[in-house]
Enzyme design. Structure first.
Site, mmCIF file in Angstrom:
data_model
loop_
_atom_site.group_PDB
_atom_site.id
_atom_site.type_symbol
_atom_site.label_atom_id
_atom_site.label_comp_id
_atom_site.label_asym_id
_atom_site.label_seq_id
_atom_site.Cartn_x
_atom_site.Cartn_y
_atom_site.Cartn_z
ATOM 1 N N HIS A 160 9.689 -0.851 -5.921
ATOM 2 C CA HIS A 160 8.699 0.096 -6.452
ATOM 3 C C HIS A 160 9.069 0.441 -7.894
ATOM 4 O O HIS A 160 9.304 1.602 -8.219
ATOM 5 C CB HIS A 160 8.649 1.395 -5.621
ATOM 6 N N HIS A 172 -1.499 -5.920 4.532
ATOM 7 C CA HIS A 172 -1.287 -4.849 3.547
ATOM 8 C C HIS A 172 -1.417 -5.450 2.155
ATOM 9 O O HIS A 172 -0.917 -6.563 1.916
ATOM 10 C CB HIS A 172 0.128 -4.280 3.783
ATOM 11 N N GLU A 230 -0.285 -4.234 -0.836
ATOM 12 C CA GLU A 230 0.735 -3.993 -1.861
ATOM 13 C C GLU A 230 1.353 -5.342 -2.245
ATOM 14 O O GLU A 230 1.568 -6.211 -1.388
ATOM 15 C CB GLU A 230 1.798 -3.012 -1.339
ATOM 16 N N ASP A 251 4.061 -6.721 -2.902
ATOM 17 C CA ASP A 251 5.233 -7.382 -2.311
ATOM 18 C C ASP A 251 4.827 -8.236 -1.110
ATOM 19 O O ASP A 251 5.606 -9.069 -0.641
ATOM 20 C CB ASP A 251 6.326 -6.378 -1.931
ATOM 21 N N HIS A 282 1.893 2.505 5.307
ATOM 22 C CA HIS A 282 1.921 3.708 4.509
ATOM 23 C C HIS A 282 0.834 3.776 3.442
ATOM 24 O O HIS A 282 0.799 4.710 2.634
ATOM 25 C CB HIS A 282 3.308 3.824 3.828
ATOM 26 N N ASP A 315 4.899 -3.084 6.921
ATOM 27 C CA ASP A 315 6.002 -2.239 6.433
ATOM 28 C C ASP A 315 6.668 -1.413 7.548
ATOM 29 O O ASP A 315 7.868 -1.143 7.484
ATOM 30 C CB ASP A 315 5.493 -1.264 5.355
ATOM 31 N N TYR A 322 14.768 3.580 4.726
ATOM 32 C CA TYR A 322 13.387 3.109 4.539
ATOM 33 C C TYR A 322 12.400 4.141 5.100
ATOM 34 O O TYR A 322 11.430 4.530 4.445
ATOM 35 C CB TYR A 322 13.242 1.773 5.257
ATOM 36 N N HIS A 330 9.627 -6.543 6.006
ATOM 37 C CA HIS A 330 10.910 -6.501 5.289
ATOM 38 C C HIS A 330 12.043 -6.476 6.309
ATOM 39 O O HIS A 330 11.976 -5.747 7.299
ATOM 40 C CB HIS A 330 11.036 -5.225 4.440
#
Ligand code: FEO
Length: 395
Positions: free
Chosen positions: A23, A79, A81, A83, A145, A164, A192, A225
């Protein structure tokens, strides 16, 4: 690199051993991370998620060694995001018409990131995708999230692809939870949760209850992850239920910053008083100017109470303290008692300002705190010690 996960599922992600910050510069990843992507082969073939953008070319090149890209029938983007979606642009150059299954919010986020009008297929909780022998069931996981987050469950092999949720920033080639050091794994898992999921704890509880009520067998949980939960996979679900429920351990954390050691000496005297009053409680001390903020927040998350100290400087507190309290305000840990302390030379506002900031951050501030003038002498430190003893009585 590829790893066999099950008869039909292959891991096609990336282990990022070098990653130290995530991030941007906001999340320390002392043990690196992984971006997990999965290829499901059945009568229809599905790619679930991709990798972070810097590894996009490598990802596509490696994927070609595993499957002819034209044989990928569907893509699932749990998701948006980057990553996890960061490999899409590179991949879609090769297979531009392949349908991308995601939530409605996923469409918005993916378009917002990539400005492409790909072949999106919007799905909702309960929608399914038939692959032949197995099928995928989609479960929206709004705000776990991001608004677009989604879980995908695979029947037959009974795998939950949770993105996530249940993840850890933990680089390892060992792939599965039963093959890694448990203490390392849980340190990264709680860090996390604390640093990413704490604000959404009520939603975590509701979502887990909803998924458990479906009574789907779960042989594995594959987060996006870290390691895959293969041995007793529900252990991490049970930990999440505990972490989401006003979590605290028998721990008090003292965090401070200091200029000429006065506030540090106060911290140590308060800690000694706490230990004198309660020999069982774990007391930890961290200098906010020197220690990692994500590690500190993880300790606050574990605590039943915490104390925040700063000397008064420029009629306020030190910037490291301001930043830490702002982080606490944003992450909203529940069920925490708190108080302030600090030394000063003349104006002495820091303790009052810290107390007010802690109140705004959602802590239960138990008293007005303690401040001492100049460099605390033996009597001042004795007062701090007494303060620590009394603090325990207020918890
Ligand atoms: Fe791992 Fe929300 O991205």
């Amino acid at each position: 690199m590829k790893h066999r996960i099950s008869e039909k599922v292959t891991w096609v992600g990336k282990v990022d051993w070098e990653l130290q910050k995530f991030h941007g510069e906001e999340y320390s990843t002392h043990r690196g991370s992984t971006y997990n992507a999965f290829l499901v082969r059945d009568k229809k073939n599905v790619l679930i998620d991709t990798v972070w953008k810097p590894f996009a070319r490598e990802f596509v090149q490696n994927l070609k060694k595993v499957i002819d890209l034209n044989e990928i029938d569907y893509i699932v983007a749990n998701h948006a995001e980057i990553d996890h979606s960061g490999g899409l642009e590179e991949l879609m150059k090769e297979i531009p018409d392949t349908p991308i299954y995601c939530t409605g919010n996923g469409v918005k986020s993916l378009k917002g990131h990539f400005h492409q009008d790909w072949n999106f297929v919007e799905v909702k909780t309960g929608d399914t995708l038939d692959l032949g022998d197995s099928k995928l069931i989609f479960v929206e996981a709004r705000f776990l999230h991001w608004p677009d987050s989604m879980f995908t469950y695979m029947t037959g092999e009974n795998i939950l692809f949770s993105n996530d949720a249940f993840g850890q920033h933990y680089a390892t080639e060992m792939m599965f939870n039963d093959r890694v050091d448990k203490a390392e794994l849980y340190q990264e898992a709680i860090k996390y949760y604390a640093n990413i999921l704490t604000p959404f704890s009520p939603l975590v509880t509701r979502k887990i209850e909803e998924v458990l009520s479906l009574n789907l067998p779960v042989n594995m949980i594959c987060p996006s992850h870290g390691v895959i939960w293969r041995e007793d996979p529900l252990q991490i679900v049970n930990r999440y239920m505990a972490w989401a429920d006003n979590y605290q351990e028998n721990q008090i954390t003292i965090i401070y910053d200091t200029m000429w050691e006065g506030t540090r000496k106060m911290a140590e005297a308060i800690a000694a008083g706490i230990k004198e009053a309660d020999g069982e409680v774990t007391v930890k001390q961290y200098n906010m100017g020197r220690n990692d903020k994500n590690d500190i927040f993880t300790e606050i998350f574990r605590s039943k109470a915490y104390l925040v100290g700063s000397p008064t400087v420029n009629n306020g507190m030190l910037p490291s303290v301001t930043g830490m309290i702002e982080m606490i305000r944003g992450l909203k840990p529940r069920n925490k008692k708190a108080a302030a302390f600090g030394c000063y030379g003349w104006s002495g506002e820091s303790v009052k300002l810290i107390s007010e900031a802690l109140d705004r951050a959602g802590a239960t501030v138990v008293d007005e705190g303690i401040r001492e003038m100049w460099n605390p002498d033996r009597e001042a430190l004795q007062r701090c010690r007494e303060y620590g003893k009394n603090f325990v009585q207020k918890l």
